[in-house]
Design an enzyme around this catalytic site. Structure first.
Site, mmCIF file in Angstrom:
data_model
loop_
_atom_site.group_PDB
_atom_site.id
_atom_site.type_symbol
_atom_site.label_atom_id
_atom_site.label_comp_id
_atom_site.label_asym_id
_atom_site.label_seq_id
_atom_site.Cartn_x
_atom_site.Cartn_y
_atom_site.Cartn_z
ATOM 1 N N GLU A 4 0.842 -1.200 0.000
ATOM 2 C CA GLU A 4 0.000 0.000 0.000
ATOM 3 C C GLU A 4 0.877 1.250 0.000
ATOM 4 O O GLU A 4 1.709 1.403 0.893
ATOM 5 C CB GLU A 4 -0.911 -0.011 1.239
ATOM 6 C CG GLU A 4 -1.922 -1.139 1.190
ATOM 7 C CD GLU A 4 -2.508 -1.504 2.562
ATOM 8 O OE1 GLU A 4 -2.276 -0.779 3.545
ATOM 9 O OE2 GLU A 4 -3.210 -2.534 2.628
ATOM 10 N N LEU B 48 -6.064 -1.775 -1.501
ATOM 11 C CA LEU B 48 -5.857 -1.715 -0.056
ATOM 12 C C LEU B 48 -6.380 -2.991 0.611
ATOM 13 O O LEU B 48 -7.536 -3.031 1.035
ATOM 14 C CB LEU B 48 -6.626 -0.486 0.448
ATOM 15 C CG LEU B 48 -6.085 0.301 1.625
ATOM 16 C CD1 LEU B 48 -6.938 1.521 1.848
ATOM 17 C CD2 LEU B 48 -5.950 -0.527 2.848
ATOM 18 N N ALA B 49 -5.562 -4.026 0.675
ATOM 19 C CA ALA B 49 -6.043 -5.295 1.216
ATOM 20 C C ALA B 49 -4.853 -6.169 1.591
ATOM 21 O O ALA B 49 -4.178 -6.726 0.736
ATOM 22 C CB ALA B 49 -6.909 -5.999 0.176
ATOM 23 N N GLU B 50 -4.602 -6.273 2.894
ATOM 24 C CA GLU B 50 -3.396 -6.973 3.354
ATOM 25 C C GLU B 50 -3.446 -8.458 3.061
ATOM 26 O O GLU B 50 -2.444 -9.069 2.677
ATOM 27 C CB GLU B 50 -3.193 -6.729 4.853
ATOM 28 C CG GLU B 50 -2.894 -5.275 5.216
ATOM 29 C CD GLU B 50 -4.103 -4.358 5.164
ATOM 30 O OE1 GLU B 50 -5.240 -4.872 5.095
ATOM 31 O OE2 GLU B 50 -3.923 -3.128 5.174
ATOM 32 N N GLN C 99 1.726 -1.808 6.031
ATOM 33 C CA GLN C 99 1.979 -0.406 6.360
ATOM 34 C C GLN C 99 2.365 -0.177 7.828
ATOM 35 O O GLN C 99 3.243 0.604 8.134
ATOM 36 C CB GLN C 99 0.765 0.425 5.982
ATOM 37 C CG GLN C 99 1.094 1.871 5.738
ATOM 38 C CD GLN C 99 0.080 2.521 4.835
ATOM 39 O OE1 GLN C 99 -1.050 2.744 5.240
ATOM 40 N NE2 GLN C 99 0.480 2.810 3.624
ATOM 41 N N ASP D 144 2.382 -2.419 11.878
ATOM 42 C CA ASP D 144 2.229 -3.673 12.619
ATOM 43 C C ASP D 144 0.792 -4.198 12.695
ATOM 44 O O ASP D 144 0.496 -5.314 12.286
ATOM 45 C CB ASP D 144 2.797 -3.500 14.036
ATOM 46 C CG ASP D 144 2.629 -2.078 14.568
ATOM 47 O OD1 ASP D 144 1.484 -1.619 14.645
ATOM 48 O OD2 ASP D 144 3.649 -1.427 14.869
ATOM 49 N N HIS E 289 -0.898 1.574 15.753
ATOM 50 C CA HIS E 289 0.308 1.907 14.991
ATOM 51 C C HIS E 289 1.580 1.582 15.772
ATOM 52 O O HIS E 289 2.652 2.017 15.379
ATOM 53 C CB HIS E 289 0.330 3.393 14.618
ATOM 54 C CG HIS E 289 -0.666 3.780 13.568
ATOM 55 N ND1 HIS E 289 -2.001 3.845 13.811
ATOM 56 C CD2 HIS E 289 -0.506 4.110 12.265
ATOM 57 C CE1 HIS E 289 -2.632 4.226 12.699
ATOM 58 N NE2 HIS E 289 -1.753 4.379 11.750
HETATM 59 C C1 LIG Z 1 -6.341 -2.584 7.750
HETATM 60 C C2 LIG Z 1 -5.635 -1.303 7.502
HETATM 61 N N1 LIG Z 1 -4.668 -1.253 6.577
HETATM 62 C C3 LIG Z 1 -3.958 -0.122 6.375
HETATM 63 C C4 LIG Z 1 -4.226 0.996 7.095
HETATM 64 C C5 LIG Z 1 -3.386 2.259 6.906
HETATM 65 N N2 LIG Z 1 -4.206 3.318 6.316
HETATM 66 C C6 LIG Z 1 -4.790 4.250 7.087
HETATM 67 S S1 LIG Z 1 -5.783 5.232 6.220
HETATM 68 C C7 LIG Z 1 -5.417 4.473 4.769
HETATM 69 C C8 LIG Z 1 -6.084 4.919 3.509
HETATM 70 C C9 LIG Z 1 -7.567 4.804 3.606
HETATM 71 O O1 LIG Z 1 -8.178 5.340 2.481
HETATM 72 P P1 LIG Z 1 -9.737 5.428 2.344
HETATM 73 O O2 LIG Z 1 -10.376 4.160 2.766
HETATM 74 O O3 LIG Z 1 -10.026 5.879 0.964
HETATM 75 O O4 LIG Z 1 -10.187 6.526 3.397
HETATM 76 P P2 LIG Z 1 -9.752 8.057 3.524
HETATM 77 O O5 LIG Z 1 -8.523 8.099 4.388
HETATM 78 O O6 LIG Z 1 -9.526 8.561 2.155
HETATM 79 O O7 LIG Z 1 -10.880 8.719 4.205
HETATM 80 C C10 LIG Z 1 -4.504 3.440 4.993
HETATM 81 C C11 LIG Z 1 -3.938 2.585 3.951
HETATM 82 C C12 LIG Z 1 -5.258 0.917 8.049
HETATM 83 N N3 LIG Z 1 -5.607 1.968 8.799
HETATM 84 N N4 LIG Z 1 -5.941 -0.240 8.234
#
Ligand SMILES: Cc1ncc(C[n+]2csc(CCOP(=O)(O)OP(=O)(O)O)c2C)c(N)n1
Lengths: 387, 360
Positions: free
Chosen positions: B55, B84-86, B108, B110, B155
């Site tokens: 990601e 966005l999918a671990e 991204q 832990d 985090h």
């Molecule tokens: C399961 C998971 N993976 C990764 C993250 C790290 N992360 C935080 S916000 C984000 C982007 C999210 O984008 P979106 O769903 O479009 O929402 P927005 O922040 O644009 O409101 C990521 C990758 C997380 N919080 N949760």
């Protein structure tokens, strides 16, 4: 009138709108959009509606209430961003530009309905009624959730993406089993729709025919990754049909359209017509958080172009033209927003003051001897520090 | 690429690049993050089958910029963003590894690796074993971990215990700039899956390290393997502090203070949690007769517990005191303003040192 199986429900709904279940489930061909960017009402044939997807305009009183919340929401976003710059808060994921979505999502719920927000949904959480400083507890780094979710019917703001959507489904299922009339709104972003939990939540909600509204704020980026890299579907709303529920896309900067859609969605869900997916098209005007450098992945001109679509100015123009928003009303609304902003400033200017002993109090319902021992160690250290 | 051209910048000769790097090195120390970034670049250069994805690792260069510039330099085929999918990221890596590639993927943070835990525990860890060695998975899962950076909820988890407990995975965690480079190169070259834990509080730490020389030594195999080998981070004689990742610097800090009080502590950096180097660790404990294991993770049922057990089993007759643990408390990772009370501090280590049954 609660339909038991999905197909029963669908035929009931499609009878209601005089269209086939497929036509009901598929989003309208065009995004639902009632107001132009300049605040004028669009002609009916340009609102994106089609049979089964028409939405009555919300009442003037509703619109004024929503507008007041919108102004407060904008003020809160900008106040909080300022507090980050002043170092009073470590991080604040601003929803500047997305406030109309947040207001509509929360304002259409009744007191006993539940909201399942993410980290970016501060304004929705405030609109649900949570006290300003209680919302900010987590952003100032004091405790992970500063409010009582049960008291406000508002879940903790979820950081792991879409994990909370399944909790929303569970709350709705429990309510259904107990014969309660609860509606649940579960929020997430466009990027989050790629997570496995998103798909499991939609499927469960449809299979169990639950009153859950999945509200996706498609703000075009997941941190740096654009929508095109997230999904190849014609729209995120189209994902609904595969699970056996309806989907709809709406202009997420058009508060009137959002209120119209949400009002019907809540009513339909409460009447037993099952879940709905709403994709609101909006834009994140600021960086993901203050740790993010959005210059690395998007052009400034793209950001600038969205200023013309701002939800606040659009709604303001409409209400002024309609003679609803007088100077006196506007002054009162601004004053009310200022009260909230001041509460935030005053609260944040006081140092956070959580007792470290509390670290051990909320791990289990009763403290284990093991934790009591660790607490004693910390207390001893703290005492020595004081001495 | 000709031998006289720099590997880092093909537009200049190797000699020019070396001179420039040397000059730069003299006044500009290298960050831990830069060492990781260079290891990834060198890994991509060394082997065409290496691919990097996750990601925000592409255009943005990762939220910590560890993959900065790799897409620009190697193209989007070699370093790319995924949806966005671990679970998707790890699952796809499994398939790519089956089909001849060496994926190096980034989780991204832990706690955001948990959605992928099923793929890791059910497949990544077991593939070699269940196929009687027919399928191996040469992949690296990079996880920025642990706290001390004022991060928000989810985090700051120290999740190494889950992975170390899962047979079939290697678990590495560097604590200095040189190891950041060497251990990541080794992880990429490993024919087994490696969960590579990067202490995020170290990303911005700097040391004088000549990365180009390190790269040459690594390729000529002049550098000793780090896998399965602990490192003596500080020599001492009175007691051994056994630490890894983010806790090594805290242990060194404690050792410095202890030295002023006349106690000479040895600090062992575990660095390869799986496989574990019993030999180096136990040799140190036998020499000093006393040991404390320091780790940021909660102590119950932890990597620290395992180390205590191993030392106790192997060094019983050399021990003058029970082996102690100084770890995070057994609580969910606290909010930023409270993390200082949770994390093992140098003072907490020194309190433990006092308890090592010194003769009066
Ligand atoms: C399961 C998971 N993976 C990764 C993250 C790290 N992360 C935080 S916000 C984000 C982007 C999210 O984008 P979106 O769903 O479009 O929402 P927005 O922040 O644009 O409101 C990521 C990758 C997380 N919080 N949760």
């Amino acid at each position: 009138m609660s339909a038991e199986t999905t197909s029963d429900r669908m035929s009931e709904v499609s009878k209601k709108f005089g269209i086939s279940p497929e036509d009901y489930m598929l989003p309208a061909r065009h995004m639902i959009n009632l107001l132009n960017p300049d605040g004028t009402l669009r002609p009916e044939n340009e609102q994106g509606t089609e049979p089964g997807h028409e939405y009555p305009l919300p009442s003037p009183a509703r619109l004024m209430e929503a507008y007041a919340s919108l102004v407060t929401g904008r003020r809160v976003n900008d106040q909080n961003s300022a507090l980050v710059r002043q170092g009073r808060m470590a991080v604040y994921p601003s929803s500047h530009g997305q406030e109309a979505c947040q207001i509509a999502a929360a304002l259409c719920l009744e007191e006993n309905d539940w909201l399942f927000p993410t980290y970016r949904d501060t304004v929705a959480v405030l609109t649900k009624g949570v006290a300003p400083m209680e919302v900010m507890t987590s952003f100032r780094g004091e405790w992970h959730c500063g409010y009582d979710p049960k008291a406000y019917k508002c879940a903790p703001m979820s950081t792991p993406l879409t994990t909370q959507l399944l909790h929303a489904v569970g709350v709705a299922h429990a309510a259904k089993l107990r014969g309660e009339n609860t509606v649940v709104v579960a929020m997430c972003g466009d990027g989050a729709t790629s997570e496995g939990d998103f798909h499991e939540a939609l499927n469960f909600a449809a299979v169990f025919n639950l009153p859950v509204i999945f509200f996706v704020q498609n703000n075009k980026y997941a941190i740096s990754v654009p929508l095109s890299h997230q999904s190849a579907a014609p729209s995120l709303a189209h994902k609904a049909v595969g699970y056996g529920m309806a989907g709809e896309r709406v202009d997420g900067n058009d508060l009137m359209a959002l209120m119209a859609i949400m009002t019907r969605a809540v009513r339909m869900a409460r009447e037993g017509n099952g879940p709905l997916l709403i994709e609101a098209h909006t834009y994140r005007m600021q960086a993901h958080t203050n740790a993010d450098d959005d210059k690395r992945y998007r052009e400034d001109s793209e950001v600038q172009a969205w200023i013309a679509k701002d939800p606040v100015t659009r709604m303001k123009a409409y209400l002024e033209d309609a003679g609803l928003l007088t100077d006196a009303a506007a002054a009162k609304i601004a004053q009310d927003a200022e009260v909230v902003a001041k509460a935030l400033r005053d609260g944040m200017n006081q140092d956070a003051n959580t007792d470290p002993r509390e670290l051990f109090e909320h791990v289990y319902s009763t403290k284990s001897t093991q934790l009591a021992e660790q607490q004693a160690l910390l207390v001893d250290e703290l005492d020595r520090e004081e001495a | 690429m000709t031998a006289t051209t720099s590997r880092v910048n093909p537009n200049v000769s190797a000699a020019t690049a070396r001179a420039a790097a040397k000059a730069a090195n003299e006044n500009q120390p290298v960050t831990f993050g830069k060492a990781l970034n260079t290891a990834l670049a060198d890994g991509l250069l060394a082997d065409d089958s290496v691919v990097i994805f996750g990601e925000d690792v592409g255009t943005l260069g990762g939220v910590f910029r560890i993959t900065d510039g790799l897409t620009a330099r190697f193209g989007a085929q070699r370093c790319f963003d995924t949806p966005l999918a671990e679970s998707g990221i790890v699952g796809m890596a499994v398939g790519m590894a089956i089909n001849g590639m060496r994926p190096v993927i980034e989780m991204q943070f832990d706690a955001f690796a948990y959605p992928a835990f099923e793929q890791v525990a059910s497949h990544v860890a077991k593939m070699r074993n269940r196929t009687q060695g027919k399928l191996s998975l040469p992949l690296v899962i990079r996880i920025p971990y642990a706290g001390g950076v004022g991060g928000v909820e989810h985090h700051c988890d120290s999740s190494e215990g889950y992975y170390a407990h899962t047979p079939g995975l290697k678990v590495f965690t560097p604590s200095c700039v040189e190891d950041a480079y060497l251990m990541l190169r080794e992880a990429i070259d490993s024919d087994d899956p490696v969960v590579f834990f990067e202490p995020k509080k170290l990303y911005w730490s700097k040391e004088q390290v000549d990365l180009e020389q390190l790269a040459r030594d690594y390729e000529a195999k002049k550098s000793a393997p780090t896998e399965g080998s602990a490192r003596i981070a500080r020599a001492g004689s009175d007691a051994t502090l056994i630490a890894y990742g983010p806790s090594v610097s805290t242990a060194l800090e404690a050792a410095k203070v202890a030295a002023e009080e006349g106690i000479n502590l040895e600090v062992v950096d575990v660095r390869s949690i799986v496989p574990f180097d019993d030999e180096t660790v136990c040799a140190s404990v036998r020499k000093t007769g006393r040991a404390i294991v320091v780790a940021e993770a909660q102590g119950f049922a932890s990597v620290a517990s395992e180390i205590v057990a191993r030392v106790q089993e192997r060094c019983f007759h050399s021990l003058a005191a029970p082996v102690l643990r100084v770890t995070g408390f057994d609580i969910p990772y606290p909010a930023p303003t409270l993390e200082k009370y949770h994390l093992p501090s140098a003072e907490r280590i020194l309190d433990a040192v006092d308890q090592l049954q010194w003769e009066a």
